[in-house]
Design an enzyme around this catalytic site. Structure first.
Site, PDB file in Angstrom:
ATOM      1  N   HIS A 401      31.291 -24.938 -56.979  1.00 17.04           N
ATOM      2  CA  HIS A 401      31.291 -23.709 -56.179  1.00 17.04           C
ATOM      3  C   HIS A 401      30.013 -22.907 -56.407  1.00 17.04           C
ATOM      4  O   HIS A 401      29.312 -22.540 -55.451  1.00 17.04           O
ATOM      5  CB  HIS A 401      32.518 -22.882 -56.566  1.00 17.04           C
ATOM      6  CG  HIS A 401      32.681 -21.604 -55.802  1.00 17.04           C
ATOM      7  ND1 HIS A 401      33.562 -21.475 -54.753  1.00 17.04           N
ATOM      8  CD2 HIS A 401      32.086 -20.391 -55.934  1.00 17.04           C
ATOM      9  CE1 HIS A 401      33.498 -20.243 -54.270  1.00 17.04           C
ATOM     10  NE2 HIS A 401      32.605 -19.566 -54.982  1.00 17.04           N
ATOM     11  N   GLU A 402      29.697 -22.636 -57.670  1.00 11.54           N
ATOM     12  CA  GLU A 402      28.538 -21.789 -57.962  1.00 11.54           C
ATOM     13  C   GLU A 402      27.218 -22.485 -57.637  1.00 11.54           C
ATOM     14  O   GLU A 402      26.255 -21.837 -57.231  1.00 11.54           O
ATOM     15  CB  GLU A 402      28.565 -21.333 -59.422  1.00 11.54           C
ATOM     16  CG  GLU A 402      29.766 -20.467 -59.796  1.00 11.54           C
ATOM     17  CD  GLU A 402      29.925 -19.224 -58.919  1.00 11.54           C
ATOM     18  OE1 GLU A 402      28.919 -18.768 -58.337  1.00 11.54           O
ATOM     19  OE2 GLU A 402      31.056 -18.724 -58.809  1.00 11.54           O
ATOM     20  N   HIS A 408      22.382 -22.663 -51.649  1.00 12.28           N
ATOM     21  CA  HIS A 408      22.266 -21.833 -50.444  1.00 12.28           C
ATOM     22  C   HIS A 408      21.081 -20.873 -50.625  1.00 12.28           C
ATOM     23  O   HIS A 408      20.228 -20.733 -49.729  1.00 12.28           O
ATOM     24  CB  HIS A 408      23.575 -21.069 -50.232  1.00 12.28           C
ATOM     25  CG  HIS A 408      23.672 -20.357 -48.918  1.00 12.28           C
ATOM     26  ND1 HIS A 408      24.785 -19.647 -48.543  1.00 12.28           N
ATOM     27  CD2 HIS A 408      22.793 -20.219 -47.891  1.00 12.28           C
ATOM     28  CE1 HIS A 408      24.592 -19.121 -47.344  1.00 12.28           C
ATOM     29  NE2 HIS A 408      23.390 -19.456 -46.935  1.00 12.28           N
TER      30      HIS A 408
END
Length: 609
Positions: A401-402, A408
Site C-alpha cells: 500500500h505505502e 505515485h
C-alpha cells in the site's frame, strides 16, 4: 544518539527497542533530503531571511507579466525550501515523538510556513484583480508564465471564495493559532498515551501499543483479543471529555474557515479544495447504505465461522478460518510484493527494488515512533515510507500500500513541475489500494490449498469491510458531527459516543453486539483532524478495485492509462484524472461495482466454510 547496530536482522521480541538499537539498514536515510541537522539549521535561517523578498512584489503583480512570473517563481522556491524543512523535521520527530529537539525542528518549520503564508497572502487576491484578457496577454508575452496555467485555472475557480488581501493576510496569520487541536491530539496519541499490559496466548506479558494492537486483535485466543480491546479503549474512555473537546475544537476551526471563505459548510469547503463535488460524497454514503445487507451477511457468516454464540467488536479482526500463525520476515514481504505487482511491468518493479535497496523505508516500530504507516517526501528527492512492520500478512499489504503511494509520488514528481506534482487527496488512495488488490489476487491465484484460499478470501473481504464500509461509516460520522455543530449542538463525549454507537448498529446489523467500548473509537482516529479526508479511502478503494480488474484482464489501454494517471500529479482535476483509467467517480457505479465484488467473495467464502 548512540551508534546504531550495523547488522541487518529482523527486529522482533516483545519489548520495544530504542531508536538507536534499530539496524541502520532498516531505517530511512533522511540524509538524502538534508545531510545533517546543521544543514537544516542553515537552510532554515536562509529561508527565514529570504521571506522579506515577498514585500518587493506586493501591490505590483498587475504591472507586467515579468513581475507576475518573478513573484510566482520566488514563491515556488520558498515553498520548496519550507517543504524540505518541514518534511525533514517532521520525519525526524516521527522517529521518536518524545524527542524534544526533533519536535522543535518540526514546530519551527511549521511556524515558518505560517509566516510565509501570511507574507504571501496577497498573491491570489492580486492575481484576481487582473482581467482574464490581460492575464492572457501576459502569458503570451512571457511564455514562462505557462508553467502556472493550472495554478491560474484553480485560482479562478476560487474567485468567489477569495478575500481582499488584508483579510487573506489575517486568515493566514490565524492558522498557527488554530492548529492547536490537531497538535494536541498528535502529542497525546503518539507521545503521552500509555496502554496497559496484558497476557498473550502463551502467558507472556505484552504491553499494548498502536503498533501491535491489530496483531493482538488477530489472535485466535479470544481472551487475548478481549483484553486488548478493553485495555486500549479503556484508556481512551478515561480521556473522553478531553478528546471530545479537542475534536470539537477542530470541527469549530473547519467551520470558521468555511464561513470566512463564503462556503455553505465545512464539507463544501474541504471538497472544493480537491475540486470534488459534494454529490460524490453523498453518492458514496447512499451506495454503501444500500449495500449494508452484504455486510450483515458477512457478520452472520463470521459468527458462524468462529462458532460463537454472540459476535463482539473484538471478533472482527481475527481470521474466520485459522491457519498456523507464522511471522513473515521483511525480506519475504518484499519478495511477495514484487511477485504480486508483476502485472504493472518491469519499470514499476525496478523502482520498487530501488526503494527496497536504498533505504526509502523506515521498517520497524521503536520506542516513541509514530504509529501507523505513511508515505511522504520532498519534491526532487525520492519518496519515503514509514512502517511499523510486525511480520503479519496485514503488514505485508501495508508495505504494498505505502509503496503504491511512494511510486505515485515518484511518477508525478518525474513528470510534473513542482507546482503541479502534488496530487490531490481524492486520488491519493487509488495507487496504494490498487497494489493491495493486485497482491491479494496474485496470492489467491497461486494457492492450491483450500484453507489458505479461505484465509485469503477472508483477508480480501476484510479489506472491503475495513476500507469501503468502515471508512464510509467514518465519513458519515464526520458529516453528522459537523452538521450538529453547525446547528449549535455541543459535541460532548456523550453525544459523539451515542452517534457512533448507532452508526455501528446500523452498519453491522442485528448479529453484532455493539460493545460500549467501541463508542469511543472516534476519539482515536487521527484523520478526523483533517476534516472530510476519510471518505476518499472508500472512493479510492472502489476506483482501485476497478483499475486492478482491468489491469489483470490484460487491458493494455488500462495499463497505459494507469501510467498516465500515476504521472498526472494535479495537472487535471482528480475526477478527470481517474477517467484516464476508465473510472468515473462522478457516478455511484464504481462503488456499486466494488460492492458486487464483495458479494461474490462472500458467496465463495460460504462454500468454503
Amino acid at each position: 544518539m548512540g551508534d546504531r547496530i550495523n547488522t541487518c536482522k529482523a527486529v522482533g521480541g516483545i519489548k520495544l527497542k530504542k531508536r538507536e538499537e534499530i539496524p541502520v539498514c532498516d531505517t530511512w536515510n533522511l540524509a538524502d533530503i538534508l545531510p545533517s541537522e546543521e544543514a537544516w539549521e542553515d537552510l532554515f535561517h536562509e529561508t527565514e531571511r529570504s521571506l522579506s523578498g515577498y514585500k518587493k512584489f506586493e501591490g505590483h503583480l498587475a504591472q507586467s507579466g515579468e513581475m507576475l512570473f518573478s513573484c510566482l517563481k520566488f514563491d515556488e522556491e520558498v515553498s520548496l525550501k519550507i517543504e524540505t524543512l518541514f518534511v525533514y523535521g517532521k520525519q525526524k520527530s516521527d522517529e521518536d515523538t518524545g524527542n524534544a529537539r526533533y519536535q522543535g525542528l518540526s514546530s519551527k518549520a511549521r511556524a515558518l510556513s505560517y509566516q510565509a503564508a501570511g507574507l504571501s497572502s496577497y498573491i491570489i487576491p492580486e492575481i484576481l484583480t487582473i482581467s482574464e484578457e490581460l492575464l492572457k496577454e501576459y502569458r503570451e508575452a512571457v511564455p514562462e508564465l505557462n508553467r502556472y496555467n493550472r495554478t491560474f485555472e484553480v485560482i479562478l475557480k476560487k474567485k468567489a471564495h477569495t478575500l481582499p488581501a488584508a483579510m487573506e493576510a489575517l486568515l493566514a496569520g490565524s492558522m498557527e493559532a488554530t492548529s492547536g487541536s490537531s497538535e494536541i491530539f498528535n502529542m497525546f496519541n503518539n507521545a503521552d498515551v500509555k496502554f496497559p499490559e496484558i497476557k498473550d496466548e502463551n502467558g507472556n506479558t505484552v504491553k499494548i501499543s498502536h503498533g501491535n494492537y491489530v496483531a493482538l486483535m488477530e489472535k485466535q485466543d479470544r481472551e487475548v483479543r478481549k483484553s486488548a480491546f478493553y485495555g486500549l479503549y479503556g484508556v481512551y474512555k478515561q480521556f473522553g471529555n478531553t478528546l471530545a473537546a479537542t475534536f470539537s475544537s477542530n470541527v469549530k476551526k473547519s467551520a470558521f474557515y468555511a464561513t470566512a471563505r463564503n462556503y455553505p459548510s465545512a464539507r463544501a469547503h474541504s471538497l472544493a479544495e480537491n475540486e470534488v463535488s459534494e454529490e460524490v460524497y453523498d453518492n458514496l454514503i447512499k451506495a454503501v447504505r444500500d449495500g449494508l445487507p452484504y455486510l450483515h451477511e458477512y457478520v452472520a457468516l463470521r459468527k458462524k465461522a468462529l462458532g460463537v454464540d454472540t459476535l463482539h467488536m473484538y471478533d472482527l479482526y481475527v481470521p474466520m478460518v485459522s491457519r498456523e500463525e507464522r511471522t513473515i520476515s521483511f525480506e519475504e514481504a518484499k519478495n511477495m510484493v514484487l511477485e504480486g505487482l508483476k502485472p504493472l511491468g518491469d519499470h514499476y518493479l525496478s523502482l520498487l527494488k530501488e526503494g527496497f535497496d536504498h533505504r526509502w523505508i523506515d521498517v520497524y516500530e521503536n520506542e516513541g515512533k509514530r504509529s501507523g504507516a505513511y508515505s511522504w517526501g520532498v519534491y526532487g528527492v525520492h519518496p519515503y515510507v514509514l512502517l511499523n512492520f510486525n511480520g503479519t500478512l496485514d503488514s505485508v499489504f501495508t508495505l504494498a500500500h505505502e509503496m503504491g503511494h511512494a511510486l505515485h509520488s515518484w511518477f508525478s514528481d518525474k513528470n510534473q513541475t513542482y507546482v503541479d506534482a502534488g496530487y490531490k487527496i481524492f486520488v491519493a488512495e487509488v495507487a496504494s489500494t490498487c497494489n493491495e488488490a493486485l497482491l491479494i489476487r496474485h496470492l489467491l491465484e497461486i494457492t492450491e490449498d483450500k484453507k489458505e484460499r479461505a484465509y485469503l478470501l477472508n483477508h480480501f473481504m476484510d479489506s472491503f469491510r475495513g476500507t469501503l464500509y468502515r471508512q464510509a461509516m467514518f465519513a458519515e460520522f464526520e458529516d453528522k458531527a459537523h452538521r450538529l455543530a453547525a446547528q449549535g449542538e455541543v459535541l460532548t463525549s456523550e453525544t459523539l459516543c451515542q452517534m457512533y454507537h448507532q452508526l455501528n448498529a446500523d452498519y453491522f446489523g442485528p448479529e453484532m453486539v455493539i460493545d460500549p467500548e467501541i463508542d469511543f473509537e472516534w476519539s482515536r482516529i487521527p484523520h478526523f483532524y483533517t476534516p472530510f479526508y476519510v471518505y476518499q479511502y472508500a472512493t479510492g478503494f472502489s476506483a482501485a478495485v476497478a483499475v486492478s480488474s482491468r489491469i489483470l484482464a490484460g487491458d493494455e489501454t488500462a495499463i497505459k492509462g494507469y501510467y498516465k494517471f500515476l504521472s498526472g500529479g494535479s495537472s487535471m482535476p482528480p475526477v478527470e484524472l481517474l477517467k484516464l483509467c476508465g473510472v468515473d467517480m462522478s457516478t455511484a457505479e464504481p462503488v456499486k461495482d466494488a460492492l458486487l465484488v464483495f458479494s461474490g467473495l462472500l458467496e465463495e467464502m460460504k462454500s468454503l466454510i
